[in-house]
Design a protein around this motif. Structure first.
Motif, PDB file in Angstrom:
ATOM      1  N   VAL A 174       0.751  -1.227   0.028  1.00 46.98           N
ATOM      2  CA  VAL A 174      -0.074  -0.040  -0.028  1.00 46.98           C
ATOM      3  C   VAL A 174       0.881   1.321  -0.209  1.00 46.98           C
ATOM      4  O   VAL A 174       0.845   2.256  -0.810  1.00 46.98           O
ATOM      5  CB  VAL A 174      -0.910  -0.042   1.084  1.00 46.98           C
ATOM      6  CG1 VAL A 174      -1.863   1.182   1.238  1.00 46.98           C
ATOM      7  CG2 VAL A 174      -1.922  -1.240   1.091  1.00 46.98           C
ATOM      8  N   ASP A 194       9.352  -6.027  -5.459  1.00 53.15           N
ATOM      9  CA  ASP A 194       8.513  -6.496  -4.529  1.00 53.15           C
ATOM     10  C   ASP A 194       8.796  -8.137  -4.655  1.00 53.15           C
ATOM     11  O   ASP A 194       8.932  -8.557  -5.888  1.00 53.15           O
ATOM     12  CB  ASP A 194       7.050  -6.109  -4.450  1.00 53.15           C
ATOM     13  CG  ASP A 194       6.405  -6.406  -3.206  1.00 53.15           C
ATOM     14  OD1 ASP A 194       5.994  -5.443  -2.502  1.00 53.15           O
ATOM     15  OD2 ASP A 194       6.268  -7.508  -2.748  1.00 53.15           O
ATOM     16  N   ARG A 196       6.339 -10.202  -4.083  1.00 60.46           N
ATOM     17  CA  ARG A 196       4.825 -10.791  -4.636  1.00 60.46           C
ATOM     18  C   ARG A 196       4.857 -10.705  -5.845  1.00 60.46           C
ATOM     19  O   ARG A 196       5.033  -9.544  -6.661  1.00 60.46           O
ATOM     20  CB  ARG A 196       3.717 -10.272  -3.856  1.00 60.46           C
ATOM     21  CG  ARG A 196       3.691 -10.553  -2.275  1.00 60.46           C
ATOM     22  CD  ARG A 196       2.778 -10.021  -1.634  1.00 60.46           C
ATOM     23  NE  ARG A 196       2.659  -8.400  -1.810  1.00 60.46           N
ATOM     24  CZ  ARG A 196       1.950  -7.670  -2.464  1.00 60.46           C
ATOM     25  NH1 ARG A 196       1.145  -8.257  -3.214  1.00 60.46           N
ATOM     26  NH2 ARG A 196       2.362  -6.214  -2.617  1.00 60.46           N
TER      27      ARG A 196
HETATM   28  P1  NAD Z   1       3.317  -4.567   4.059  1.00 60.66           P
HETATM   29  O1  NAD Z   1       3.293  -3.257   4.764  1.00 60.66           O
HETATM   30  O2  NAD Z   1       3.413  -5.776   4.917  1.00 60.66           O
HETATM   31  O3  NAD Z   1       4.831  -4.779   3.347  1.00 60.66           O
HETATM   32  C1  NAD Z   1       4.820  -3.845   2.252  1.00 60.66           C
HETATM   33  C2  NAD Z   1       5.697  -4.563   1.158  1.00 60.66           C
HETATM   34  O4  NAD Z   1       6.816  -5.291   1.115  1.00 60.66           O
HETATM   35  C3  NAD Z   1       4.655  -5.637   0.602  1.00 60.66           C
HETATM   36  O5  NAD Z   1       4.207  -5.410  -0.600  1.00 60.66           O
HETATM   37  C4  NAD Z   1       5.640  -6.846   0.541  1.00 60.66           C
HETATM   38  O6  NAD Z   1       5.253  -7.995  -0.255  1.00 60.66           O
HETATM   39  C5  NAD Z   1       6.894  -6.286   0.426  1.00 60.66           C
HETATM   40  N1  NAD Z   1       8.040  -7.073   0.831  1.00 60.66           N
HETATM   41  C6  NAD Z   1       8.339  -7.840   1.905  1.00 60.66           C
HETATM   42  N2  NAD Z   1       9.575  -8.408   1.915  1.00 60.66           N
HETATM   43  C7  NAD Z   1      10.190  -7.789   0.748  1.00 60.66           C
HETATM   44  C8  NAD Z   1      11.125  -7.960   0.231  1.00 60.66           C
HETATM   45  N3  NAD Z   1      12.359  -8.785   0.480  1.00 60.66           N
HETATM   46  N4  NAD Z   1      11.706  -7.326  -0.948  1.00 60.66           N
HETATM   47  C9  NAD Z   1      10.889  -6.327  -1.630  1.00 60.66           C
HETATM   48  N5  NAD Z   1       9.418  -6.245  -1.123  1.00 60.66           N
HETATM   49  C10 NAD Z   1       9.061  -7.009   0.060  1.00 60.66           C
HETATM   50  O7  NAD Z   1       2.221  -4.946   3.002  1.00 60.66           O
HETATM   51  P2  NAD Z   1       0.828  -4.133   2.642  1.00 60.66           P
HETATM   52  O8  NAD Z   1       1.393  -2.832   2.120  1.00 60.66           O
HETATM   53  O9  NAD Z   1       0.009  -3.969   3.900  1.00 60.66           O
HETATM   54  O10 NAD Z   1       0.065  -5.078   1.966  1.00 60.66           O
HETATM   55  C11 NAD Z   1       0.279  -6.306   1.855  1.00 60.66           C
HETATM   56  C12 NAD Z   1      -0.652  -7.094   0.704  1.00 60.66           C
HETATM   57  O11 NAD Z   1      -2.054  -6.713   1.230  1.00 60.66           O
HETATM   58  C13 NAD Z   1      -0.742  -6.206  -0.544  1.00 60.66           C
HETATM   59  O12 NAD Z   1      -0.865  -7.513  -1.566  1.00 60.66           O
HETATM   60  C14 NAD Z   1      -1.668  -5.443  -0.497  1.00 60.66           C
HETATM   61  O13 NAD Z   1      -2.290  -5.314  -2.194  1.00 60.66           O
HETATM   62  C15 NAD Z   1      -2.867  -6.167  -0.070  1.00 60.66           C
HETATM   63  N6  NAD Z   1      -4.043  -5.461   0.518  1.00 60.66           N
HETATM   64  C16 NAD Z   1      -5.285  -5.866   0.199  1.00 60.66           C
HETATM   65  C17 NAD Z   1      -6.269  -5.340   0.950  1.00 60.66           C
HETATM   66  C18 NAD Z   1      -7.657  -5.793   0.793  1.00 60.66           C
HETATM   67  O14 NAD Z   1      -7.794  -6.715  -0.087  1.00 60.66           O
HETATM   68  N7  NAD Z   1      -8.469  -5.386   1.513  1.00 60.66           N
HETATM   69  C19 NAD Z   1      -6.064  -4.063   1.688  1.00 60.66           C
HETATM   70  C20 NAD Z   1      -5.017  -3.450   1.830  1.00 60.66           C
HETATM   71  C21 NAD Z   1      -3.565  -4.532   1.372  1.00 60.66           C
END
Ligand code: NAD
Length: 372
Positions: A174, A194, A196
């Motif tokens: 996000v 990333d 993923r």
């Molecule tokens: P987060 O804050 O836990 O992590 C931030 C990002 O860091 C993530 O994208 C993660 O994949 C990445 N990351 C971890 N290790 C890494 C590495 N070694 N190298 C590069 N990147 C790395 O994650 P977030 O922002 O809270 O989001 C997590 C997931 O949840 C995402 O897929 C997001 O799209 C999804 N999401 C879904 C909903 C929903 O459906 N309601 C809402 C919010 C987020």
């Protein structure tokens, strides 16, 4: 219910858990709301507006003594001492910190940690991680502009042409996606990485270039898919290949914004000190993961430091720098969560079979329900 909105006491925490807008809705729903005097001041919500919304202004004791207490951060020992056993607490309560949860349980509370909500469509409107990370990603870019001695867009002037800034975003969740969008709006050239695989399309849809670290085994691909939308720690071989590629991209970059997190674990190290040493003088790293150990070991929590001519911005709690909007979104998240646990008569009645409620419930009647 008697709802209390205390002023946050953690140093630097400028947000507030309810705004005049959400207080008005609580009052309309028949609740009696007590807001601690000054609770919204740092977020630019004056006491008078809470009063107009129907709240009673009170001292800390009265706000913390409510049947339902709405907080931004986990209450400290002194706040817990003023809460009533049996009260219900909502906030960002650090669900992965067992000691903190034991303290909440010790105070006899029923507590909901909003960060623990599942990342599902139904939970979107109450997703505090998303609402706050979105603002943090935006602010990270603006902080970078502040410490960078050049501009972001390409500019052709009579005195010559200035090149567009090159921005690398590590972690495209996000916060990272919002950082990409914000940097693009300012005219930068953006690349992002990333773990993923789903992140590629999202990065590209915002006009960024995806830094591809191909998976070499089925195990790597499977781990990279993550669980519940979250990343898992990647195997060492993948991390080493990513580090080499990231080091190469960082040497070309002007700005690096790191946001990589893995729930319940220290942040992964993505930028080694020798990569920082090889970066261009005047470049800037904003480490959004600093509170969880940082994506660069040279970042210092709460500080802006310079190493080898590179500025490392380790400021913590960026949403608190945008307290008005951060509080507005957080307060709406809180209100949406309350709709799940308060019945039509205004009583606390959490359903037993609701996945969102159960995921967030960390303590019930003084018992810790979560083993981190
Ligand atoms: P987060 O804050 O836990 O992590 C931030 C990002 O860091 C993530 O994208 C993660 O994949 C990445 N990351 C971890 N290790 C890494 C590495 N070694 N190298 C590069 N990147 C790395 O994650 P977030 O922002 O809270 O989001 C997590 C997931 O949840 C995402 O897929 C997001 O799209 C999804 N999401 C879904 C909903 C929903 O459906 N309601 C809402 C919010 C987020």
């Amino acid at each position: 219910m008697q709802v209390g909105i205390p002023r946050e006491t953690l140093p630097g925490e400028t947000r507030v858990a309810a705004t005049p807008e959400t207080v008005k809705k609580l009052v309309q729903a028949g609740h009696q709301v007590r807001v601690e005097r000054g609770a919204g001041t740092a977020a630019r919500y004056p006491d008078a507006d809470y009063e107009k919304a129907g709240a009673e202004l009170a001292d800390a004791q009265a706000a913390l003594g409510g049947e339902l207490v709405l907080k931004v951060r986990r209450p400290d020992a002194s706040e817990l001492g003023r809460m009533k056993p049996g009260a219900v607490l909502l906030g960002m309560l650090d669900p992965f910190d067992p000691e903190g949860l034991r303290a909440l349980a010790g105070a006899g509370l029923t507590a909901f940690a909003l960060e623990a909500a599942p990342r599902t469509t139904r939970a979107q409107s109450l997703d505090v991680l998303s609402s706050q990370a979105n603002l943090a990603g935006y602010k990270a870019v603006l902080l970078a502009t502040q410490y960078y001695g050049r501009i972001f867009p390409m500019m052709m002037t009579a005195a010559g042409t200035l090149k567009a800034a090159r921005v690398v975003v590590l972690g495209a969740g996000v916060a990272g996606l919002q950082a990409i969008a914000t940097a693009r709006r300012l005219g930068a050239v953006v690349e992002a990485s990333d773990v993923r695989p789903a992140a590629r399309e999202q990065v590209e849809s915002l006009g960024g270039k995806f830094i591809d670290v191909p998976y070499e085994t089925d195990e790597e691909r499977e781990i990279a898919e993550g669980v519940g939308g979250y990343a898992r720690p990647m195997p060492a071989a993948w991390m080493a290949r990513q580090a080499a590629l990231v080091a190469e991209r960082c040497k070309q970059a002007d700005i690096v914004i790191t946001t990589a997190l893995i729930p319940g674990r220290p942040a992964p190290t993505l930028i080694q000190p020798d990569t920082v040493a090889a970066m261009k003088p005047g470049s800037v790293i904003v480490d959004l993961a600093v509170e969880r150990g940082g994506n660069c070991p040279l970042s210092v929590p709460g500080e802006v430091v310079e190493r080898d001519g590179v500025t490392l911005v380790g400021l913590a709690n960026l949403p608190a720098l945008l307290a008005t909007d951060a509080s507005a979104l957080y307060a709406r998240n809180v209100l949406d969560f309350l709709k799940l646990v308060i019945d039509a008569e205004g009583r606390f009645a959490p359903p037993a079979d609701d996945d969102i409620v159960n995921a967030c419930l960390v303590c019930k009647d003084g018992q810790v329900l979560r083993s981190a």
